[in-house]
Write an enzyme that holds these catalytic residues in place. Structure first.
Site: not given
Ligand code: URA
Length: 214
Positions: A109, A113, A208
């Site tokens: 990502r 944006t 994560d």
């Protein structure tokens, strides 16, 4: 199983899945437990998402007699993991679908944006002939899943399903606008996205938490 306000969405309300999803969400859950729970929930999603697979009878001989018994028929399967968090769901899916081929689509990502940028794309050669189950734990804006589905359709895939742990209503709406033909199976549709594009209440950053990178 209840549908949401959106067509083509199945929220899997099985108590076992919901129980495990609660512990997946908890910030107190350690990396090893998080991985195990995601694997177990992926198994349950695999079970539900394959519920409508066609079967055909074959002749089976038991120690007692011979009879006609059902086995899965129709298209072969391919699991496509959206890197990197999709890999957390892969082992659980493969536990139930050991014969499935596996493809990978690498998307990240853009932090500004929130658009999906592709960096890796590898699929089995015969992908067009397969039913493809796309794995994306968090359907947030929907950009990654939509980009992956775009690429899969460009590659000639016509049978697609999407498997997620948690979705935001915004992601479900975007998915439905872009790919109304692709059914979604999900553990929960949460409240909303925050200003950073994270699902609320969600579980934080799935990648994560699976890989212990934070
Ligand atoms: N990706 C994640 O890992 N978590 C979110 O909440 C949204 C996107």
């Amino acid at each position: 199983m209840p549908a949401t306000d959106f067509p083509n969405v199945t929220v899997i309300d099985h108590p076992l899945l919901q129980h495990k999803l609660s512990y997946i969400r908890s910030e107190e859950t350690t990396t090893d437990n998080f991985r195990r729970l995601v694997r177990e929930v992926a198994q349950m999603i695999a079970y539900e998402i394959t519920r409508d697979l066609p079967t055909e009878n074959i002749s089976i001989t038991t120690p007692i007699t011979t009879f006609d018994s059902p086995v899965i028929s129709g298209k072969k399967l391919c699991l496509v993991s959206i890197l990197r968090a999709g890999n957390g769901m892969l082992d659980g899916m493969i536990d139930l679908l050991p014969g499935a081929r596996v493809g990978h689509i690498g998307l990240y990502r853009d932090p500004e944006t929130l658009e999906a940028i592709e960096y890796y794309f590898k699929l089995p050669d015969d992908i067009q002939e397969r039913l493809v189950i796309v794995l994306d734990p968090m359907l947030a804006t929907g950009h990654s899943a939509i980009a992956a589905l775009d690429r899969l359709k460009e590659s000639g895939v016509s049978s697609l399903k999407l498997a997620c742990l948690i979705a935001a209503p915004e992601g479900v709406a975007a998915l439905h606008a872009a790919h109304p033909d692709v059914p979604l199976w999900v553990g929960a549709v949460d409240s909303h996205l925050n200003e950073h594009g994270y699902i609320v209440p969600g579980l934080g950053d799935a990648g994560d938490r699976i890989f212990g990178t934070k």
